[in-house]
Design a protein around this motif. Structure first.
Motif, short mmCIF file in Angstrom:
data_model
loop_
_atom_site.label_atom_id
_atom_site.label_comp_id
_atom_site.label_asym_id
_atom_site.label_seq_id
_atom_site.Cartn_x
_atom_site.Cartn_y
_atom_site.Cartn_z
N LEU A 17 44.49 84.28 -81.11
CA LEU A 17 43.23 84.94 -81.40
C LEU A 17 43.69 86.42 -82.18
CD1 LEU A 17 41.47 84.35 -78.11
CD2 LEU A 17 40.97 83.28 -80.51
N THR A 18 44.86 87.19 -81.55
CA THR A 18 45.12 88.39 -82.31
C THR A 18 45.95 88.44 -83.51
OG1 THR A 18 46.96 88.44 -80.71
CG2 THR A 18 44.91 89.72 -80.05
N ASP A 19 46.88 87.46 -83.85
CA ASP A 19 47.87 87.46 -84.53
C ASP A 19 47.12 86.78 -86.06
OD1 ASP A 19 49.26 88.96 -83.18
OD2 ASP A 19 51.06 87.75 -82.81
N VAL A 20 46.50 85.62 -85.72
CA VAL A 20 46.16 84.65 -86.70
C VAL A 20 44.69 85.35 -87.03
CG1 VAL A 20 45.74 82.29 -87.35
CG2 VAL A 20 47.63 82.93 -85.81
N PHE A 21 43.93 85.27 -86.13
CA PHE A 21 42.48 85.60 -86.29
C PHE A 21 42.00 87.14 -86.53
CE2 PHE A 21 42.31 81.28 -84.46
CZ PHE A 21 42.07 80.65 -85.95
N GLY A 22 42.91 87.76 -86.11
CA GLY A 22 42.88 89.43 -86.21
C GLY A 22 41.77 90.07 -85.19
#
Length: 175
Positions: free
Chosen positions: A78-83
């Protein structure tokens, strides 16, 4: 012989994953996910190889490891790929919180297999200590979330669930 060989290979594999985690931090999701799945697989292989008398505590611990690893993987996704910035609450919180009763159930299974079912004195000691620690947890950890006007109801419930799960009778009474 098989146990020693498997243990050696597992230790080498985990050391390799740990080194890779620190050498290539840009791919931490991959390495951390592999560490989590390998830990779960290690417990499951141990259950198959050693055939313990009571398998269910080990299976609960393997499930807890999987829930924790999956929660981390999802949060990183959620944080690294979807920002997303601090996705809270999210399904990763459900997985993190599911880990606590699974660990508690597994540890309770180990305790029951060693001490029997009728250890009322230890239960009374653990309950007394847990109630005292729960009071402190309420005052310092939970009450500020309850009184917060900045959090939604769901955010309050999840925020309260974390210290409640962390200070379960099996964790707080063991220090």
């Amino acid at each position: 012989m098989l146990t020693r060989t498997l243990s050696t290979w597992f230790a080498a594999w985990m050391a390799l994953l740990t080194v890779a985690f620190y050498l290539w931090p840009g791919q931490h999701m991959l390495w951390w996910g592999a560490i989590g799945l390998s830990s779960t697989a290690g417990v499951l292989v141990g259950v198959v190889v050693h055939r313990p008398r009571r398998r269910w505590p080990w299976l609960l611990l393997a499930s807890a490891l999987f829930a924790f690893g999956a929660g981390d993987f999802l949060y990183n996704l959620l944080t690294d790929v979807f920002g997303m910035t601090n996705p809270f609450p999210s399904f990763s919180d459900v997985l993190y919180l599911a880990m606590y009763p699974l660990v508690a159930g597994g540890l309770l299974g180990f305790i029951r297999s060693r001490t029997g079912r009728n250890d009322r004195d230890s239960l009374l000691d653990a309950t007394t200590l847990t109630i005292g620690l729960a009071l402190l947890a309420w005052i310092f950890l939970i009450d500020p979330y309850v009184r917060s006007t900045e959090l939604t109801l769901v955010q309050k419930l999840v925020s309260i669930a974390y210290p409640s799960a962390t200070c379960s009778p099996w964790r707080c009474s063991r220090g």
